[in-house]
Design a protein around this motif. Structure first.
Motif, PDB file in Angstrom:
ATOM      1  N   LEU A 114       0.811  -1.158  -0.088  1.00  0.00           N
ATOM      2  CA  LEU A 114       0.119  -0.154  -0.150  1.00  0.00           C
ATOM      3  C   LEU A 114       0.906   0.990  -0.139  1.00  0.00           C
ATOM      4  CD1 LEU A 114      -2.804  -0.877   2.628  1.00  0.00           C
ATOM      5  CD2 LEU A 114      -2.966  -0.413   0.011  1.00  0.00           C
ATOM      6  N   TYR A 166      14.532  -5.638  -3.379  1.00  0.00           N
ATOM      7  CA  TYR A 166      14.426  -7.309  -3.334  1.00  0.00           C
ATOM      8  C   TYR A 166      13.178  -7.733  -4.052  1.00  0.00           C
ATOM      9  CZ  TYR A 166      17.714  -7.369   0.383  1.00  0.00           C
ATOM     10  OH  TYR A 166      18.737  -7.210   1.308  1.00  0.00           O
ATOM     11  N   TYR A 214       4.722 -16.106   1.988  1.00  0.00           N
ATOM     12  CA  TYR A 214       5.433 -14.985   1.756  1.00  0.00           C
ATOM     13  C   TYR A 214       4.428 -13.836   1.565  1.00  0.00           C
ATOM     14  CZ  TYR A 214       8.599 -11.789  -0.642  1.00  0.00           C
ATOM     15  OH  TYR A 214       9.023 -10.812  -1.066  1.00  0.00           O
ATOM     16  N   ASP A 215       3.191 -14.252   0.893  1.00  0.00           N
ATOM     17  CA  ASP A 215       2.075 -13.323   0.697  1.00  0.00           C
ATOM     18  C   ASP A 215       1.631 -12.585   2.108  1.00  0.00           C
ATOM     19  OD1 ASP A 215       2.133 -13.764  -1.949  1.00  0.00           O
ATOM     20  OD2 ASP A 215       0.556 -14.995  -2.116  1.00  0.00           O
ATOM     21  N   LEU A 250       3.727 -10.337   2.894  1.00  0.00           N
ATOM     22  CA  LEU A 250       3.657  -8.690   2.341  1.00  0.00           C
ATOM     23  C   LEU A 250       2.362  -8.182   2.907  1.00  0.00           C
ATOM     24  CD1 LEU A 250       4.096  -9.902  -1.313  1.00  0.00           C
ATOM     25  CD2 LEU A 250       5.742  -8.774   0.143  1.00  0.00           C
ATOM     26  N   ASP A 251       1.268  -8.848   3.202  1.00  0.00           N
ATOM     27  CA  ASP A 251       0.228  -8.348   4.040  1.00  0.00           C
ATOM     28  C   ASP A 251       0.432  -7.619   5.209  1.00  0.00           C
ATOM     29  OD1 ASP A 251      -1.527  -8.866   1.896  1.00  0.00           O
ATOM     30  OD2 ASP A 251      -2.359 -10.651   2.776  1.00  0.00           O
ATOM     31  N   ARG A 280       3.335  -6.397   5.990  1.00  0.00           N
ATOM     32  CA  ARG A 280       3.933  -5.267   5.788  1.00  0.00           C
ATOM     33  C   ARG A 280       2.835  -3.940   5.064  1.00  0.00           C
ATOM     34  NH1 ARG A 280       9.058  -5.591   1.999  1.00  0.00           N
ATOM     35  NH2 ARG A 280       7.550  -5.424   0.336  1.00  0.00           N
ATOM     36  N   GLY A 281       2.077  -4.449   4.343  1.00  0.00           N
ATOM     37  CA  GLY A 281       1.376  -3.537   3.590  1.00  0.00           C
ATOM     38  C   GLY A 281       0.077  -3.159   4.263  1.00  0.00           C
ATOM     39  N   SER A 282      -0.718  -4.188   4.571  1.00  0.00           N
ATOM     40  CA  SER A 282      -2.157  -3.527   5.196  1.00  0.00           C
ATOM     41  C   SER A 282      -2.687  -4.154   6.481  1.00  0.00           C
ATOM     42  CB  SER A 282      -2.947  -4.138   4.129  1.00  0.00           C
ATOM     43  OG  SER A 282      -2.774  -5.601   3.649  1.00  0.00           O
ATOM     44  N   ASN A 304      13.462  -1.351   9.560  1.00  0.00           N
ATOM     45  CA  ASN A 304      12.451  -2.592   9.312  1.00  0.00           C
ATOM     46  C   ASN A 304      12.956  -4.072   9.179  1.00  0.00           C
ATOM     47  OD1 ASN A 304      10.309  -1.195   9.142  1.00  0.00           O
ATOM     48  ND2 ASN A 304      10.407  -0.682   6.784  1.00  0.00           N
ATOM     49  N   LEU A 336      13.097  -8.140   4.365  1.00  0.00           N
ATOM     50  CA  LEU A 336      12.266  -9.146   3.450  1.00  0.00           C
ATOM     51  C   LEU A 336      12.715  -9.350   2.184  1.00  0.00           C
ATOM     52  CD1 LEU A 336       9.690 -11.000   3.653  1.00  0.00           C
ATOM     53  CD2 LEU A 336       8.386  -9.191   2.850  1.00  0.00           C
ATOM     54  N   GLU A 337      13.428 -10.313   1.975  1.00  0.00           N
ATOM     55  CA  GLU A 337      13.891 -10.482   0.456  1.00  0.00           C
ATOM     56  C   GLU A 337      12.964 -10.819  -0.485  1.00  0.00           C
ATOM     57  OE1 GLU A 337      17.804 -12.137   0.572  1.00  0.00           O
ATOM     58  OE2 GLU A 337      18.827 -10.334   1.908  1.00  0.00           O
ATOM     59  N   GLN A 338      13.416 -11.240  -1.608  1.00  0.00           N
ATOM     60  CA  GLN A 338      12.619 -11.894  -2.615  1.00  0.00           C
ATOM     61  C   GLN A 338      12.011 -13.164  -2.279  1.00  0.00           C
ATOM     62  OE1 GLN A 338      15.759 -10.907  -2.935  1.00  0.00           O
ATOM     63  NE2 GLN A 338      16.402 -11.221  -4.960  1.00  0.00           N
ATOM     64  N   PRO A 339      10.755 -13.572  -2.880  1.00  0.00           N
ATOM     65  CA  PRO A 339      10.348 -14.746  -2.742  1.00  0.00           C
ATOM     66  C   PRO A 339      11.275 -15.959  -2.905  1.00  0.00           C
ATOM     67  CG  PRO A 339       9.070 -13.623  -4.142  1.00  0.00           C
ATOM     68  CD  PRO A 339      10.167 -12.731  -3.921  1.00  0.00           C
ATOM     69  N   ASN A 385      13.387 -18.559  -4.501  1.00  0.00           N
ATOM     70  CA  ASN A 385      13.822 -19.233  -5.753  1.00  0.00           C
ATOM     71  C   ASN A 385      14.590 -20.232  -5.485  1.00  0.00           C
ATOM     72  OD1 ASN A 385      14.190 -19.738  -8.304  1.00  0.00           O
ATOM     73  ND2 ASN A 385      14.309 -17.635  -8.830  1.00  0.00           N
ATOM     74  N   MET A 429      15.817 -22.361  -7.492  1.00  0.00           N
ATOM     75  CA  MET A 429      16.978 -22.370  -8.646  1.00  0.00           C
ATOM     76  C   MET A 429      18.120 -21.404  -8.533  1.00  0.00           C
ATOM     77  SD  MET A 429      15.804 -24.971  -9.808  1.00  0.00           S
ATOM     78  CE  MET A 429      16.747 -25.329 -11.032  1.00  0.00           C
ATOM     79  N   HIS A 430      17.952 -20.421  -7.727  1.00  0.00           N
ATOM     80  CA  HIS A 430      18.750 -19.192  -7.929  1.00  0.00           C
ATOM     81  C   HIS A 430      19.348 -18.919  -6.408  1.00  0.00           C
ATOM     82  CE1 HIS A 430      19.545 -15.117  -9.601  1.00  0.00           C
ATOM     83  NE2 HIS A 430      20.250 -16.070 -10.178  1.00  0.00           N
TER      84      HIS A 430
END
Lengths: 609, 434
Positions: free
Chosen positions: A134, A145, B103-104, B107-108, B110-112, B329, B332-335, B337, B339-340
């Protein structure tokens, strides 16, 4: 103590105040309030007015279930006027999403109807970004990231400065379109189409695999390149291949920015299983891709020259193909030099049509350790390119040996003659180190002259005798001795070695030879005799690949006996008579090595491939 | 607070109206059985009858209150644990231990989610803080020789609590299901795989699979929110209880018997006890000195001296964590992966010493040395039984033991620093100032 206690309590109070403030006063609330105020002033009917007056700010979200994993897009919490045509003139975030016939939107009775409805598609399906956030920082993907920043709009701060302006623009959105519009030549995605063409015309497919499109094995698999990598990484990998991996030998193709952009957009669209595919269809495509006959699909799409073409027209066609397929990204041809693979300028003199034809279809048929990919051009194309190469038969002008060395030898053997030429790294076997007097002076002048004149079969050393007269070759040898080897040359006396193998080759002898080989030789030459034993990495020149049939069949028993018995000076090969091998043992070894490389059948096999 | 209204025996029972009028006072007084103490009897009684305070003795030795002796480290660890439990329970309302949702949910948060970021930050920084505090607390106890008889077993419980704390932090590390989490746990669990004979089985038991995946996430979640917190709570209770039973915090023997009353931290108004007072036997408290009657000593009343100190430590810790949570904060890194992998893939900082040692020798660095170190820690009170040097920082009598301990600790910290700041791609040495 009490003062400290009071201070700490005060800090706690302040922090709570800040946290509550942050929690209850959001930027998006302001946007929504503004939107409702403006909409209220534009409202015409009382019903509309009363419904707007009741609105209070809240988190808006679209849940998208039809495109891959479920997405929750809360973008419309700020971008609340996206679907309200009255807000066309406003600035972001209160701006209407533009309507466009190119996207399939239709004007019906003076009202626009969207083809891609937000309620079905959400936002991130086309734009990327992070739907759940948001705050612009998170939802636009500013955060380094986040793997999918807003396509073509958001560049992350850690991206290379010089690329940042190039990674903005609407064409990048095409890679998202291509997730559903997968058909080739889809008119809405010209950049993807161009990128796909470049992927083939620039021969990317020779080394890279993309499931369903190509099966190169030399370079990383790009099937999911769009999922794994961000735009900056893709761009960087194309224009500066060694930036991410210092040992990468991907050539720099020196493409124009437009072409790089097209390739980046194409690669960004490769995300493995796309929305348009079911996993079953994907699996089927995978199976088909492995079947050898399936290659015709690509060939049909590329215009191939009519088979009736002949003579100069065929040669001209070949020359064009050579340029189109970016052969010179690796090879050298006259003035252009890719810096990875051998010089083709005199190919017509050095090699014959058979050799070139064999090598084209399967590079390892003639040079067993070549790293050149097998390209799947049409037969007619191979013929045209072969015709062009065969036509390359202008010998170099006669010059002084120093000039000649620079022009012909230096690319492999190096400026200092130490075998570390610019392309040496990509050649197997490695070019000979001419400064090693131990080696050069232990070989007779005849042997050295023979190598230069007829080349070394199964390796990248060409037969220079086909383009240089004998006196120039002798002049070159003298130059090499004087400049690189330096030691005073004393012709070695021939050693006592049988002319032909005295041990008769039979199963028993080969078996004995194999046992001796595994016992004594496998450490360097490898259990498979392919020159890749455990010690081989520490040795330069590398141990000989004894399964290189072209090489082994080109040397006589006498030379094998000589090398095994007395070693090869200037290399790691020791003198095995000193380690107790008898002539009969060496004879068995020679029989074993010969048995690995059956004569005659090899080239036929190669041709059949 | 109103005065307790008592009615003489034999008198007429009060009427309904009186009962109703006195209800608030009576309820209050039945919950809080003592008034705010004004005299020593009240202070004793309050400490003794309140459930939350009875873990404390009525009187504590002055040495216990010396800030520079304990540095409040044990208490800090406990309060951080408390903050972790509270924030952790709140986070549990939003978290789903599923590879597709975790992970979602982050994000929640952090976001809402209201206060989501803040709760996560608090939880993350408290977790790091607790690992550090528990470790420092152990150093304090060792360097003051406080594990000596009769506190041997409490030291052992402490070492186990350190391991449980590491386990809690490590299992929590996986839950955000981002690249940082995934690869740190991948590295961490492969260290476990180097153990001889049972290594691979242990790793499999921990992960429920050969690689980190859904099974591992679920197992780590259950360990993190149920098993380990219960174990930790139980062990903390025993740890505290034994402090009481072992005669309070360690301290040097009182040099000379005290003749005059020592100055107390707060002036205490002495009240003579009633002559016909009957004493009950409350319990046996083991100590090197026996005390009976009102002998002058170096103890002060828990209420308010110890309690105010504890309150201060709590408020301090809370303030620090709140400020940290506001300022920084949680990453929170990328979801994930699979293979990487990032290069280098690093374990959480407190295991980076291990990882650094693993880069020299997989077995010795990852299993051998740490096992020996933990065994040495567990056995320390049984190997070092010389009675001297208790209750004093860096006592001369304990020179050898302290030197050995400090060497090991400093080595571990050096390895951690090298692993954190000086290791780049392929675990090659890099300079952080480059």
């Amino acid at each position: 103590m009490r003062l400290a206690l009071a201070i700490a309590c005060f800090v706690i109070l302040i922090v709570h105040g800040l946290v509550f403030y942050n929690q209850f006063f959001h930027k998006w609330q302001d946007y929504q309030t503004t939107y409702y105020d403006q909409a209220l002033s534009m409202a015409k009917t009382p019903a509309e007015k009363s419904s707007l007056a009741d609105k209070s700010p809240r988190i808006e979200q679209i849940i998208v279930t039809q495109f891959g994993e479920t997405r929750v897009d809360r973008c419309t919490t700020c971008h609340i006027a996206m679907d309200d045509p009255r807000f066309e003139k406003y600035g972001h975030p209160l701006k209407t999403h533009s309507y466009s016939t190119a996207l399939g939107d239709r004007l019906v009775n003076g009202k626009w109807e969207r083809r891609h409805k937000f309620s079905d598609f959400g936002c991130t399906v086309c734009h990327d970004g992070q739907g759940r956030g948001l705050k612009p920082e998170y939802s636009h993907g500013e955060d380094e990231y986040w793997p999918e920043p807003l396509l073509g709009f958001m560049v992350q701060a850690n991206w290379r400065k010089e690329f940042q302006p190039k990674l903005k623009g609407k064409d990048y959105l095409e890679s998202a379109c291509a997730q559903c519009h997968t058909e080739e030549n889809f008119p809405g995605t010209p950049t993807v189409t161009e990128g796909r063409k470049l992927f083939f015309s620039q021969n990317c497919y020779g080394c890279h695999k993309i499931e369903g499109l190509s099966d190169g094995t030399l370079a990383p698999d790009l099937t999911e390149a769009g999922k794994k990598f961000k735009l900056d990484y893709l761009w960087e990998s194309i224009v500066d291949p060694t930036a991410n991996l210092a040992t990468s030998f991907m050539p720099n193709f020196h493409l124009s920015d437009d072409k790089v952009r097209a390739l980046v957009v194409f690669l960004k669209s490769r995300k493995g299983l796309n929305f348009a595919e079911t996993s079953l269809a994907h699996y089927r495509a995978q199976l088909n891709a492995k079947r050898p006959g399936s290659e015709s699909k690509e060939e049909a799409s590329t215009p191939s020259p009519a088979p009736t073409l002949a003579g100069p027209a065929l040669v001209a066609q070949g020359e064009k193909l050579l340029t189109d397929h970016a052969c010179t990204a690796c090879h050298k041809l006259k003035a252009t030099d890719g810096g990875i693979a051998p010089d083709l300028t005199y190919e017509g003199l050095i090699k014959d049509e058979d050799w070139i034809g064999d090598h084209f279809k399967n590079p390892r048929a003639r040079v067993p350790d070549s790293i050149m990919p097998s390209f799947r051009f049409a037969d007619t194309e191979f013929r045209a390119m072969t015709a062009f190469l065969v036509a390359q038969h202008t010998p170099p002008p006669a010059t002084a040996p120093a000039e000649m060395y620079k022009a012909l030898c230096q690319r492999c053997h190096g400026e200092k003659g130490d075998g570390h030429g610019p392309i040496a790294w990509y050649l197997d076997p490695y070019p000979r180190d001419l400064t090693k007097a131990g080696f050069i002076n232990s070989k007779s002048i005849d042997r050295l002259r023979h190598s230069v004149k007829t080349g070394v079969a199964g390796t990248s050393m060409p037969a220079w005798g086909k383009l240089l007269p004998d006196d120039q070759i002798d002049g070159m040898l003298k130059y090499v001795f004087a400049t690189f080897t330096k030691d005073v040359r004393v012709e070695p006396r021939p050693r006592k070695v049988p002319e032909t193998n005295p041990v008769v080759s039979n199963a028993a002898s080969i078996d004995r030879g194999q046992r001796t080989f595994l016992d004594r030789c496998a450490g360097c030459h490898g259990k498979k005799a392919d020159g890749k034993g455990p010690n081989s990495l520490d040795i330069l020149p590398r141990p000989r690949n004894l399964r290189n049939a072209w090489f082994i069949n080109s040397v006589d028993d006498r030379r094998l006996f000589d090398s095994i018995s007395y070693g090869v000076q200037g290399t790691a090969m020791p003198s095995w008579v000193d380690y107790g091998l008898q002539t009969s043992d060496i004879g068995d070894l020679v029989n074993f090595i010969r048995s690995l490389n059956p004569q005659a059948t090899r080239s036929i096999n190669a041709r059949a491939n | 607070m109103s005065d307790t209204t008592t009615h003489k025996a034999g008198a007429k029972p009060p009427g309904l109206l009186t009962n109703l009028l006195e209800l608030p006072a009576n309820v209050w007084n039945s919950v809080f059985r003592n008034r705010l103490p004004e005299d020593d009897l009240g202070r004793s009684s309050t400490s003794f009858t309140n459930f939350f305070l009875h873990i404390h003795p009525v009187k504590v030795h002055q040495n216990t209150l010396r800030p520079l002796y304990t540095l409040g480290l044990g208490l800090m660890s406990f309060f951080l644990f408390f903050v972790l439990v509270v924030t952790g329970v709140l986070l549990m309302f939003y978290y789903v231990p599923s590879t597709t949702q975790a992970y979602d949910r982050m994000l929640d948060l952090r976001g809402s989610v209201a206060f989501g970021t803040f709760l996560r930050n608090m939880h993350r920084w408290s977790a790091h803080g607790m690992v550090a505090m528990v470790f420092l607390h152990m150093c304090r106890v060792f360097l003051t020789g406080s594990y000596k008889k009769p506190r041997e077993f409490n030291w052992v419980i402490g070492v186990v609590l350190l391991l449980v704390t590491l386990g809690l932090s490590f299992t929590g590390y996986l839950l955000p299901w981002d690249q940082l989490a995934f690869w740190a746990i991948t590295v961490g669990t492969s260290i476990a795989g180097y153990a001889p004979l049972v290594g691979q089985q242990m790793k499999f038991l921990l992960l429920g699979d050969t690689t980190v995946g859904q099974e591992a996430l679920l197992r780590f979640y259950v360990l993190h929110v149920a098993v380990l917190p219960v174990v930790a709570t139980l062990l903390i209770a025993i740890h505290f209880w034994r402090i009481r039973k072992d005669g309070g915090l360690s301290r040097p023997d009182d040099a000379a018997p005290i003749t005059a009353a020592a100055p107390a931290a707060l002036s205490v108004r002495a009240v003579p006890l009633a002559k016909d007072k009957v004493f009950g036997l409350q319990g046996f408290v083991r100590s090197t000195t026996a005390k009976f009657g009102n002998v002058p000593d170096r103890t002060v009343f828990t209420w308010p001296n110890l309690l105010i100190a504890e309150l201060f430590v709590f408020v301090l810790i809370l303030a620090v964590i709140l400020v940290l949570a506001l300022a920084f904060n949680a990453p929170l890194e990328q979801p994930v992966n699979v293979m990487h992998p990032p290069n280098p893939a690093k374990a959480p900082w407190y295991f980076l010493g291990l990882q650094e040692m693993v880069s020299y020798s997989a077995f010795w660095g990852g299993i051998g040395v740490p096992t020996v170190f933990v065994l040495l820690l567990l056995a320390a009170p049984y190997l070092d039984r010389k009675p001297g040097g208790v209750g004093v920082w860096f006592a001369r009598e304990r020179f050898l033991a302290n030197t050995l301990f400090v060497t090991i600790v400093v080595l571990n910290i050096v390895f951690m620093i090298i692993g954190t700041f000086f290791r780049g791609p392929n675990w090659e040495f890099v300079s952080p100032w480059r």
